[in-house]
Design a protein around this motif. Structure first.
Motif, PDB file in Angstrom:
ATOM      1  N   LEU A 153      -9.064   1.738   2.010  1.00 10.65           N
ATOM      2  CA  LEU A 153      -7.884   1.445   2.809  1.00 10.65           C
ATOM      3  C   LEU A 153      -8.347   1.048   4.203  1.00 10.65           C
ATOM      4  CD1 LEU A 153      -4.718   1.558   2.941  1.00 10.65           C
ATOM      5  CD2 LEU A 153      -4.993   3.888   3.841  1.00 10.65           C
TER       6      LEU A 153
ATOM      7  N   HIS B 291      -5.380  -2.889   1.250  1.00 10.17           N
ATOM      8  CA  HIS B 291      -6.535  -2.515   0.446  1.00 10.17           C
ATOM      9  C   HIS B 291      -7.633  -3.548   0.688  1.00 10.17           C
ATOM     10  CE1 HIS B 291      -4.263   0.585  -1.536  1.00 10.17           C
ATOM     11  NE2 HIS B 291      -3.357  -0.282  -1.960  1.00 10.17           N
TER      12      HIS B 291
ATOM     13  N   THR C 194       0.815  -1.217   0.000  1.00  8.09           N
ATOM     14  CA  THR C 194       0.000   0.000   0.000  1.00  8.09           C
ATOM     15  C   THR C 194       0.847   1.266   0.000  1.00  8.09           C
ATOM     16  OG1 THR C 194      -0.093   0.136   2.415  1.00  8.09           O
ATOM     17  CG2 THR C 194      -1.820  -1.179   1.311  1.00  8.09           C
TER      18      THR C 194
END
Length: 350
Positions: free
Chosen positions: A78, A69, A45
């Motif tokens: 998120l 995610h 991420t």
């Protein structure tokens, strides 16, 4: 120790990673530096959500969540898993756990984060559920498939009689593959895995996105050895299984880390799972553990090869599962375990 503490976000730098590792080492729970680098600096991420409380060069407390995610209510969001919580023995009794968790959660919320979830153990669970407002999703959906009679005997109150009984391998039965199917190792994580996950998860409401990128990262964890196999129909991947076999809990234990299959391919998934069980048995496993909720798409495949729910009193450790919604509009969805998909892929310990 009464020293003042400075609070700051962790940086993806070697000095902070080394200080993180040193804090855990000092408190009797050593962590590998390469595993910390993988988990926090190399997370796909590109987010780092760890707070440190320090006194000079010394780390006095850590609260870390691992970003990911996720999908929730049809959205790509998120979120994060709570993974590392530690207050140094010299700095306890100051309410650092609650203060630091709140700060990290606010940072995640400011980035549009949907929720924090995790699997607190017996010692930490009261703090999460009573102080941080987590909602319980218990129980953790443990499944077990014994491979040797010794595993079963060890769980029965037989006393000295248990030593007189033979340790026999239990048969592994499963369906046959279709005429156009074959099992092959999966060595490349690309669009075939992305497609398989999308098909498998079409009706799943809450889950970490098991994209090829995520699985490539997750299954490259330093210090672990994962085996990955798939069922192929020609070039098409229709089922995928990742597993590992380790010495743990006083024996040799296999773990099904992930099991995915295309809709209508439960039989192929069960055949693949049976083959992976045979490989774990050949590697000396006494039993195999998995996580699968009863409503999950792969639940039938697990049942078909002899997996059964593991009673809480027989579980090797006490674990809980819970979630802290950060977006109030998602609270109802997140609080219902029927919306969730979980597997050992979500665990930070296997």
């Amino acid at each position: 120790m009464s020293a003042d503490l400075d609070f700051r976000p962790m940086k993806p730098e070697e000095a902070d990673l080394a200080a993180f590792a040193a804090c855990f080492e000092r408190n009797g729970t050593p962590r590998r530096l390469d595993a910390l680098r993988w988990q926090y600096a190399d997370n796909p991420t590109n987010e780092l959500l760890v707070d440190l409380a320090s006194s000079g060069e010394r780390i006095g407390a850590i609260y870390a969540i691992q970003p990911a995610h996720v999908r929730v209510d049809g959205q790509q969001r998120l979120a994060a898993q709570s993974v590392d919580t530690l207050v140094d023995a010299d700095f306890r009794g100051r309410g650092l756990f609650t203060k630091m968790a709140g700060a990290v959660y606010e940072r995640l919320r400011a980035r549009g984060g949907a929720f924090v979830y995790g699997f607190p153990n017996a010692n930490s669970a009261p703090g999460f559920f009573k102080k941080l407002g987590w909602v319980s999703l218990d129980p953790v959906p443990f499944l077990v498939r014994p491979l040797r009679t010794a595993f079963l005997v060890s769980k029965l109150p037989l006393g000295a009689w248990s030593r007189r009984l033979p340790d026999l391998r239990l048969p592994i039965l499963g369906p046959k593959l279709g005429p156009s199917q074959e099992i092959r190792p999966v060595t490349r994580f690309g669009t075939a895995l992305d497609t398989l996950w999308e098909r498998f998860s079409a009706d799943i409401n809450v889950a970490v996105e098991r994209s090829a990128e995520y699985l490539r990262w997750r299954l490259s964890k330093p210090g672990e050895r994962y085996e990955c196999y798939g069922v192929f129909e020609g070039p098409e991947l229709v089922a995928f299984c990742a597993y590992t076999t380790v010495d743990k809990h006083g024996g040799r234990v296999g773990y099904v880390v992930e099991l995915l299959h295309a809709p209508g391919r439960q039989t192929g998934a069960a055949a693949l799972l049976a083959e992976c069980l045979r490989r774990m048995a050949s590697d000396g496993a006494d039993a195999v553990l998995a996580w699968s909720l009863s409503h999950s798409p792969n639940a039938k495949a697990y049942r078909r090869v002899g997996f059964m729910p593991l009673p809480e009193r027989l579980r090797p450790i006490e674990l809980h599962v819970g979630v802290c919604p950060l977006d109030p509009s998602l609270t109802q969805t997140l609080a219902d375990r029927r919306n969730w998909y979980l597997s050992y892929c979500d665990s930070d310990t296997v």
